[in-house]
Design a protein around this motif. Structure first.
Motif, PDB file in Angstrom:
ATOM      1  N   THR A  19       0.831  -1.205   0.000  1.00 30.04           N
ATOM      2  CA  THR A  19       0.000   0.000   0.000  1.00 30.04           C
ATOM      3  C   THR A  19       0.871   1.264   0.000  1.00 30.04           C
ATOM      4  O   THR A  19       0.546   2.240  -0.665  1.00 30.04           O
ATOM      5  CB  THR A  19      -0.936   0.023   1.223  1.00 30.04           C
ATOM      6  N   ALA A  20       2.003   1.204   0.734  1.00 26.61           N
ATOM      7  CA  ALA A  20       2.874   2.383   0.775  1.00 26.61           C
ATOM      8  C   ALA A  20       3.585   2.574  -0.563  1.00 26.61           C
ATOM      9  O   ALA A  20       3.644   3.688  -1.092  1.00 26.61           O
ATOM     10  CB  ALA A  20       3.895   2.241   1.901  1.00 26.61           C
ATOM     11  N   TYR A  21       4.109   1.488  -1.114  1.00 28.03           N
ATOM     12  CA  TYR A  21       4.829   1.560  -2.389  1.00 28.03           C
ATOM     13  C   TYR A  21       3.910   2.050  -3.503  1.00 28.03           C
ATOM     14  O   TYR A  21       4.333   2.763  -4.411  1.00 28.03           O
ATOM     15  CB  TYR A  21       5.381   0.175  -2.771  1.00 28.03           C
ATOM     16  N   GLU A  22       2.670   1.602  -3.412  1.00 26.80           N
ATOM     17  CA  GLU A  22       1.723   1.975  -4.452  1.00 26.80           C
ATOM     18  C   GLU A  22       1.600   3.497  -4.504  1.00 26.80           C
ATOM     19  O   GLU A  22       1.506   4.093  -5.572  1.00 26.80           O
ATOM     20  CB  GLU A  22       0.373   1.320  -4.153  1.00 26.80           C
ATOM     21  N   ARG A  23       1.651   4.089  -3.309  1.00 26.76           N
ATOM     22  CA  ARG A  23       1.487   5.539  -3.237  1.00 26.76           C
ATOM     23  C   ARG A  23       2.753   6.279  -3.658  1.00 26.76           C
ATOM     24  O   ARG A  23       2.679   7.285  -4.348  1.00 26.76           O
ATOM     25  CB  ARG A  23       1.078   5.941  -1.805  1.00 26.76           C
ATOM     26  N   ILE A  24       3.916   5.769  -3.228  1.00 26.42           N
ATOM     27  CA  ILE A  24       5.147   6.518  -3.528  1.00 26.42           C
ATOM     28  C   ILE A  24       5.865   5.991  -4.758  1.00 26.42           C
ATOM     29  O   ILE A  24       6.983   6.410  -5.065  1.00 26.42           O
ATOM     30  CB  ILE A  24       6.123   6.513  -2.314  1.00 26.42           C
ATOM     31  N   GLY A  25       5.250   5.069  -5.481  1.00 22.79           N
ATOM     32  CA  GLY A  25       5.794   4.642  -6.762  1.00 22.79           C
ATOM     33  C   GLY A  25       7.002   3.724  -6.664  1.00 22.79           C
ATOM     34  O   GLY A  25       7.865   3.733  -7.536  1.00 22.79           O
ATOM     35  N   LEU A  26       7.067   2.903  -5.620  1.00 18.98           N
ATOM     36  CA  LEU A  26       8.184   1.962  -5.519  1.00 18.98           C
ATOM     37  C   LEU A  26       7.806   0.550  -5.966  1.00 18.98           C
ATOM     38  O   LEU A  26       8.651  -0.347  -5.961  1.00 18.98           O
ATOM     39  CB  LEU A  26       8.727   1.919  -4.087  1.00 18.98           C
ATOM     40  N   LEU A  27       6.527   0.350  -6.326  1.00 21.88           N
ATOM     41  CA  LEU A  27       6.150  -0.965  -6.862  1.00 21.88           C
ATOM     42  C   LEU A  27       6.938  -1.207  -8.148  1.00 21.88           C
ATOM     43  O   LEU A  27       7.272  -0.268  -8.864  1.00 21.88           O
ATOM     44  CB  LEU A  27       4.652  -1.016  -7.177  1.00 21.88           C
ATOM     45  N   ASN A  28       7.215  -2.482  -8.446  1.00 19.59           N
ATOM     46  CA  ASN A  28       7.951  -2.823  -9.665  1.00 19.59           C
ATOM     47  C   ASN A  28       9.277  -2.088  -9.789  1.00 19.59           C
ATOM     48  O   ASN A  28       9.661  -1.675 -10.866  1.00 19.59           O
ATOM     49  CB  ASN A  28       7.119  -2.488 -10.915  1.00 19.59           C
ATOM     50  N   SER A  29       9.953  -1.920  -8.670  1.00 16.36           N
ATOM     51  CA  SER A  29      11.238  -1.239  -8.774  1.00 16.36           C
ATOM     52  C   SER A  29      12.298  -1.994  -7.986  1.00 16.36           C
ATOM     53  O   SER A  29      11.996  -2.670  -6.994  1.00 16.36           O
ATOM     54  CB  SER A  29      11.136   0.197  -8.241  1.00 16.36           C
ATOM     55  N   ILE A  30      13.531  -1.891  -8.459  1.00 15.03           N
ATOM     56  CA  ILE A  30      14.626  -2.564  -7.769  1.00 15.03           C
ATOM     57  C   ILE A  30      14.879  -1.953  -6.389  1.00 15.03           C
ATOM     58  O   ILE A  30      15.004  -2.685  -5.406  1.00 15.03           O
ATOM     59  CB  ILE A  30      15.889  -2.569  -8.660  1.00 15.03           C
ATOM     60  N   PRO A  31      14.906  -0.603  -6.256  1.00 11.87           N
ATOM     61  CA  PRO A  31      15.086  -0.049  -4.906  1.00 11.87           C
ATOM     62  C   PRO A  31      13.999  -0.519  -3.937  1.00 11.87           C
ATOM     63  O   PRO A  31      14.286  -0.799  -2.763  1.00 11.87           O
ATOM     64  CB  PRO A  31      14.985   1.464  -5.123  1.00 11.87           C
ATOM     65  N   GLY A  32      12.774  -0.645  -4.427  1.00 14.00           N
ATOM     66  CA  GLY A  32      11.683  -1.107  -3.565  1.00 14.00           C
ATOM     67  C   GLY A  32      11.958  -2.496  -3.019  1.00 14.00           C
ATOM     68  O   GLY A  32      11.748  -2.778  -1.832  1.00 14.00           O
ATOM     69  N   LEU A  33      12.432  -3.388  -3.885  1.00 10.55           N
ATOM     70  CA  LEU A  33      12.704  -4.758  -3.440  1.00 10.55           C
ATOM     71  C   LEU A  33      13.928  -4.814  -2.534  1.00 10.55           C
ATOM     72  O   LEU A  33      13.968  -5.594  -1.582  1.00 10.55           O
ATOM     73  CB  LEU A  33      12.885  -5.681  -4.649  1.00 10.55           C
ATOM     74  N   ILE A  34      14.936  -3.984  -2.831  1.00  7.42           N
ATOM     75  CA  ILE A  34      16.117  -3.942  -1.952  1.00  7.42           C
ATOM     76  C   ILE A  34      15.690  -3.537  -0.542  1.00  7.42           C
ATOM     77  O   ILE A  34      16.046  -4.182   0.442  1.00  7.42           O
ATOM     78  CB  ILE A  34      17.170  -2.945  -2.506  1.00  7.42           C
ATOM     79  N   LEU A  35      14.886  -2.488  -0.473  1.00  8.64           N
ATOM     80  CA  LEU A  35      14.419  -1.999   0.821  1.00  8.64           C
ATOM     81  C   LEU A  35      13.651  -3.083   1.565  1.00  8.64           C
ATOM     82  O   LEU A  35      13.894  -3.341   2.746  1.00  8.64           O
ATOM     83  CB  LEU A  35      13.518  -0.780   0.580  1.00  8.64           C
TER      84      LEU A  35
END
Lengths: 318, 271
Positions: free
Chosen positions: B123-139
């Motif tokens: 839900t947080a990633y969806e808002r800040i645009g980290l879904l489908n991203s490498i930094p998102g998965l690293i975090l």
């Protein structure tokens, strides 16, 4: 190199300059100390604190697909909880979670203990063999799932082929395709994955028991089973109880293996609280209900941890 | 004397047999990956006519995903160690009542199911645009890397004598410089252990890959295998070849860094 540093510094301990410089820098130092911890504290809050709070809130909201478009997540009180608890699948998932957890841990522990006792005997290559044994535990779970899927495959998997070659079965066992055996197969795979960890921890526990105890025991006639029962087991209890507690906490939330092997099927025969929570959130996009289920999962985990902490405290008091 | 030598040899034989049974699935994965595609599973116990067609297919279909996994795992190691190491030092050397609070928090964090983190991060990633991203998965993968690294590093740093750093301070170094110049080099072994495990955790991650990516752009190899398994499996040799390729880090680490692995397994758990 490191050795030299250590010798030099032990001499410096407690001499004047250290004390004085300490006092002068005291305030800036406190700030630096905080900076050491701050990144980790922020990360822990973001990666654990926030999710727990967010899940608690979501579980009280109608948080679904619509929320992602409109941003609206109306409060619904405990409705999500009553929905998931009264669902037909809930009691099945609870029973499966219990069977999966208890079955996995019991066999992992007993087999792990047997192997640890075996490798504790000194023989050539025991160290190398023991560390190679860790491999199943280090493999990505989805790799293990894929491998076992191929082994357990009904028609041409090597397990059924071997069993019928040995005339142990007349027709292929639908390991992952039949509701009556799928859970057993999934538990079996999880036991295989968990054995190495149990062996390693129990072995380290065994290694810490001083040899003198056995030598003294031998004089009193405590050998073989009696030595195990009166010397090994009492000394291993602390490690064993940590291991069992960790086992419950880690096993109860297992998701990867089940998703990889059966996806919760066939006919929901391998659904657990964790797979149900995943499905409600990420398949049905009902995040409120998924959060409610995962909170129930956390609550059970916490109950076990408290139970464990109380029992160890009692052991220390004694 | 002779008798006990025989007995020990028998133990070794039994030990090897136990290992053969336990590692059979790993062998079977390798065997199946070398079979031709049509009859992969009906293959015999030995790859008598090994073919690399499974690997060709795996590399062409999953090669990019393997690179993605590698980038994510490396990123997780760097970020986890950068965050965990100073904290581990603080928890081992500073005297404060907050130390036990921090340790308790880390222990409790081990009880939080991954799905809880995935729910919230989605839900947080969806808002800040980290879904489908490498930094998102690293975090997200740092959720397994950081607490484990703190526990491992702290258990090692507890044995560092405080005088070591104090001496450097006499020479005028600040707390941070002393940490970098003295503590880090001495902690090399435990940093390697913690780094190896962070790498393996992140490389093996499946749950975050599954939940925090929604379209094809970023796809770690674990997700690639899962999608292979999705329906009736058509090409077992390609699936198993991908599985072998994904198992390589674990195998390499086990052989090359044996002592670190056992130390990590014990250090991270018995605390």
């Amino acid at each position: 190199m490191a050795q030299a540093t250590i010798t030099r510094t032990t001499d410096a301990r407690g001499t004047g300059p250290v004390r004085r410089s300490r006092g002068r820098r005291h305030r800036g130092e406190d700030l630096t100390k905080i900076l050491f911890v701050l990144p980790a504290a922020v990360a822990m809050v973001a990666l654990f604190g926030y999710p727990v709070v967010k899940n608690l809130l979501m579980s009280l909201q109608d948080y679904g697909l619509r929320t992602f478009f409109t941003g609206a997540a109306p409060w619904v009180g405990l409705k999500n909880y009553s929905t998931v608890v009264t669902d037909n699948l809930f009691s099945d998932a609870m029973v499966n979670t219990a069977l999966f957890t208890i079955g996995s841990i019991a066999f992992q522990f007993v087999i792990g203990l047997a192997l640890a006792l075996f490798f504790h005997r000194r023989f050539p290559l025991s160290g190398v063999l023991r560390s190679l044994l860790l491999l199943p535990w280090l493999l990505p779970l989805i790799v293990s799932s894929a491998t076992w899927r191929s082994i357990l495959e009904q028609d041409s998997g090597i397990l059924n082929r071997t069993l019928s070659w040995l005339h142990l079965i007349n027709e292929p066992v639908p390991w992952l395709n039949s509701p009556s055996v799928a859970l057993i197969a999934v538990i079996g795979v999880n036991i295989w994955i968990g054995i190495p960890f149990n062996v390693t921890l129990l072995y380290s526990g065994l290694a810490e028991i001083p040899d003198e105890l056995y030598e003294a025991g031998q004089l009193d006639g405590a050998t073989g089973w009696r030595a195990f029962w009166f010397i090994t087991w009492p000394n291993l209890r602390a490690v064993a109880s940590v291991l069992l507690m960790l086992g419950v906490v880690y096993t109860i939330k297992v998701l990867d293996i089940i998703l990889g092997l059966t996806g919760g099927g066939p006919a929901n025969a391998t659904q657990t609280l964790a797979t149900q929570s995943y499905e409600r959130s990420f398949i049905d996009f009902k995040f409120g209900e998924g959060a409610a289920l995962s909170n129930i999962l956390i609550a059970i985990s916490f109950l076990f941890a408290i139970f464990y902490l109380r029992s160890t405290r009692r052991a220390i008091d004694e | 004397m002779n008798d006990s030598a025989v007995r020990r040899a028998v133990y070794t034989v039994i030990g090897v047999l136990i290992l053969v049974v336990m590692l059979f699935p790993v062998y079977w994965m390798l065997n199946a990956s070398l079979q031709p595609s049509g009859n992969t599973l009906t293959a015999g116990f030995l790859p008598l006519h090994p073919t690399f067609s499974g690997y060709q297919r795996a590399l062409s279909e999953q090669g990019g995903n393997l690179v993605t996994s590698l980038i994510i795992a490396t990123g997780t190691v760097i970020l986890s160690l950068a965050i965990a190491t100073p904290c581990a030092y603080a928890l081992s050397q500073f005297r404060s009542r907050w130390v036990s609070v921090g340790l308790l928090a880390i222990l409790i964090s081990q009880m939080i199911p991954g799905i809880v983190i995935a729910n919230a991060l989605y839900t947080a990633y969806e808002r800040i645009g980290l879904l489908n991203s490498i930094p998102g998965l690293i975090l997200a993968n740092c959720a397994s890397g950081i607490p484990f690294a703190i526990l491992i590093l702290r258990s090692f740093m507890l044995s560092l004598p405080p005088s070591l750093v104090e001496a450097a301070r006499v020479d005028g170094a600040g707390l941070f410089r002393a940490f970098v110049a003295i503590v880090l080099p001495i902690s090399k072994n435990s940093l390697i252990t913690a780094g190896l495990f962070s790498f393996l955790f992140s490389w093996s991650d499946f749950l975050f890959a599954l939940t925090l990516t929604t379209k094809g752009g970023v796809r770690p190899v674990t997700l690639g295998i899962y999608q292979y398994l999705g329906t009736q499996v058509q090409n077992w040799n390609a699936v198993m070849a991908t599985a072998v390729l994904s198992a390589i880090p674990a195998i390499v680490l086990l052989v090359a860094a044996q002592k670190y692995i056992a130390a990590g397994a014990i250090g991270g758990a018995v605390k």
